[in-house]
Design a protein around this motif. Sequence first.
Motif, PDB file in Angstrom:
ATOM      1  N   ASP A 128      -3.621   5.229  -8.459  1.00 21.68           N
ATOM      2  CA  ASP A 128      -3.120   4.234  -7.370  1.00 21.68           C
ATOM      3  C   ASP A 128      -1.888   4.777  -6.674  1.00 21.68           C
ATOM      4  OD1 ASP A 128      -3.087   1.942  -6.119  1.00 21.68           O
ATOM      5  OD2 ASP A 128      -2.135   0.627  -7.846  1.00 21.68           O
ATOM      6  N   TYR A 152      -3.477  -2.658 -10.728  1.00 19.21           N
ATOM      7  CA  TYR A 152      -3.156  -3.310  -9.472  1.00 19.21           C
ATOM      8  C   TYR A 152      -1.696  -3.405  -9.249  1.00 19.21           C
ATOM      9  CZ  TYR A 152      -1.367  -7.556 -12.028  1.00 19.21           C
ATOM     10  OH  TYR A 152      -0.502  -8.305 -12.760  1.00 19.21           O
ATOM     11  N   SER A 166      -3.188  -5.605  -4.580  1.00 16.21           N
ATOM     12  CA  SER A 166      -4.256  -4.637  -4.439  1.00 16.21           C
ATOM     13  C   SER A 166      -4.930  -4.173  -5.643  1.00 16.21           C
ATOM     14  CB  SER A 166      -3.608  -3.098  -3.945  1.00 16.21           C
ATOM     15  OG  SER A 166      -3.147  -3.610  -2.596  1.00 16.21           O
ATOM     16  N   ASP A 180     -12.416  -1.514  -5.061  1.00 16.48           N
ATOM     17  CA  ASP A 180     -11.225  -1.131  -4.400  1.00 16.48           C
ATOM     18  C   ASP A 180     -10.819  -2.210  -3.126  1.00 16.48           C
ATOM     19  OD1 ASP A 180      -8.597  -0.165  -3.260  1.00 16.48           O
ATOM     20  OD2 ASP A 180      -9.719   1.796  -2.382  1.00 16.48           O
ATOM     21  N   THR A 182      -8.001  -4.938  -1.540  1.00 11.07           N
ATOM     22  CA  THR A 182      -6.688  -5.513  -1.030  1.00 11.07           C
ATOM     23  C   THR A 182      -6.709  -7.009  -0.598  1.00 11.07           C
ATOM     24  OG1 THR A 182      -5.712  -3.397  -0.992  1.00 11.07           O
ATOM     25  CG2 THR A 182      -4.332  -5.147   0.057  1.00 11.07           C
TER      26      THR A 182
END
Length: 497
Positions: A128, A152, A166, A180, A182
């Motif tokens: 990430d 996240y 996210s 994946d 957001t």
Amino acid sequence: MKSIKLIVLLSSFSLFSQSVELRWADKINTRGDVSILGGVDGNYFTSHRNSDNQLVCRVYDKALSLKDEKTVSFNLDEKKYFYMNAFFLKKNIVHFILDRQKKEDKYYLYAASTDLKLVTSEQTKIIDEASDDDFINESVHISPDSSKIVVYNEHKGKRKEPNTLSFKVYNTEFTELLLDKTLQLPIKSRDYTTVSTQVDNIGNIYVLAKVDKERDERAKDQSKYYYKVIVINNDATPKEFDFDYPERDIESIDILPGENNTLICTGFLKVLSKGFLSSNKKTLISDEMFSAIIDCKTTTLKSSTKYELEGLYPEKPKKAEDYVPYKVRNIFYKKDGGSVVVAEQYKLVVVTRSSQYGTSTTYYYYYCDIACIQINEKSEVVSVSKMPKYQMNAKNPSIISTHFDGSTYIVYEDLEKNANAEGDKDTKRSTNGFFSSDNKNALFLLTIAPSGEMKKEIIYSYKDSKIRPNIKASSVISKNEMMMNANDQIGVLKINK
């Protein structure tokens, strides 16, 4: 509803008894505290910092003899990165490292694996990244079966703009990115707080948020706030579940993913407080529990129930500790379709005082009675068991619990004098102050049978040993085993059949 409050008291006994067996390893020469990683195949794994501040992983055998230890290093600049934590996932120890790159104006979250032979992978994986400007928090959660990992971060929005979350969901080996996404949470009000984030065995993400109602949303006999559970997956539109009860405030709430592909949103309710002039003591008591079950496969609401519980409070509450609210600590599923709820009274009181020399703030923590609620397959309360306890600002508060072979086991620390306490009037207060001493305490085991009958035992008295387990740093590693953490020493508490 049948209410059971039977307590069978036994005398103190040694480290080895018919109920449990507690074994300790040798002390660890550590610069900080020991972290418990987990156990598998009769071996137990820990990590700590040595005198040179290096990360060290250890493995112990079933007798808690040291088998091996290795220094763990990552292909990163040690002066820049922040070691977050580690999880024991199936056959690997996964380390999570947060690294800030000033030149790129970014944070990177890395993952590295250590196998059961304590060999750490040479390469770290970037799982990430987030902007340094609006970075708030990075967090990692694991599914109940340890097959899914969600990472996240939350970005603070500009004025009048909501925060952006996210999410990334990986498999255990980080070889596949399953999700994946957001998004901004579908909440009208800007005044909300993200309380908890969880992931289930399928890969669905659940976000629990507390929402303060806008003026046009507020109604008579309704709370000024409510909670929302949002389910995020590959569907275009997230699913939402609101929790708001007429004439009730939600005192405590949490979301708990289970092993059987269900997620429970549960907590305690109290009578709605309608203002200072109309307030009464009843508004301080949380004696109603709610439970909503979400089917993880279909992400639909399977059931929603509200329980009126008897026996959680004295018939005529008088003292301040009589009004400490309950919080759900654990939920265990029975083979017959029923469940067991373990709750504990918890309250934080913040007192700020002002004077000519400035202001001072004092925090008072209350960890009081333990409750165990037995629920059958028809979602009916069978029994409510309560064990009196009083801990204010105690050095080692709270509990750790497990469910094994039909019974519920709860381990906690309390004054040894309370071994014979049969009710609130007999319970001595446990505190952490200038005149208090650890030698007055003991490690307790509370066993609750399926009928609700309770048995309280002393595992060992602190007069007989200098070992002081840290309950909050300890961990359940299997249904009948707990790894106990004494900060510079680890132990294993095994529950016998």
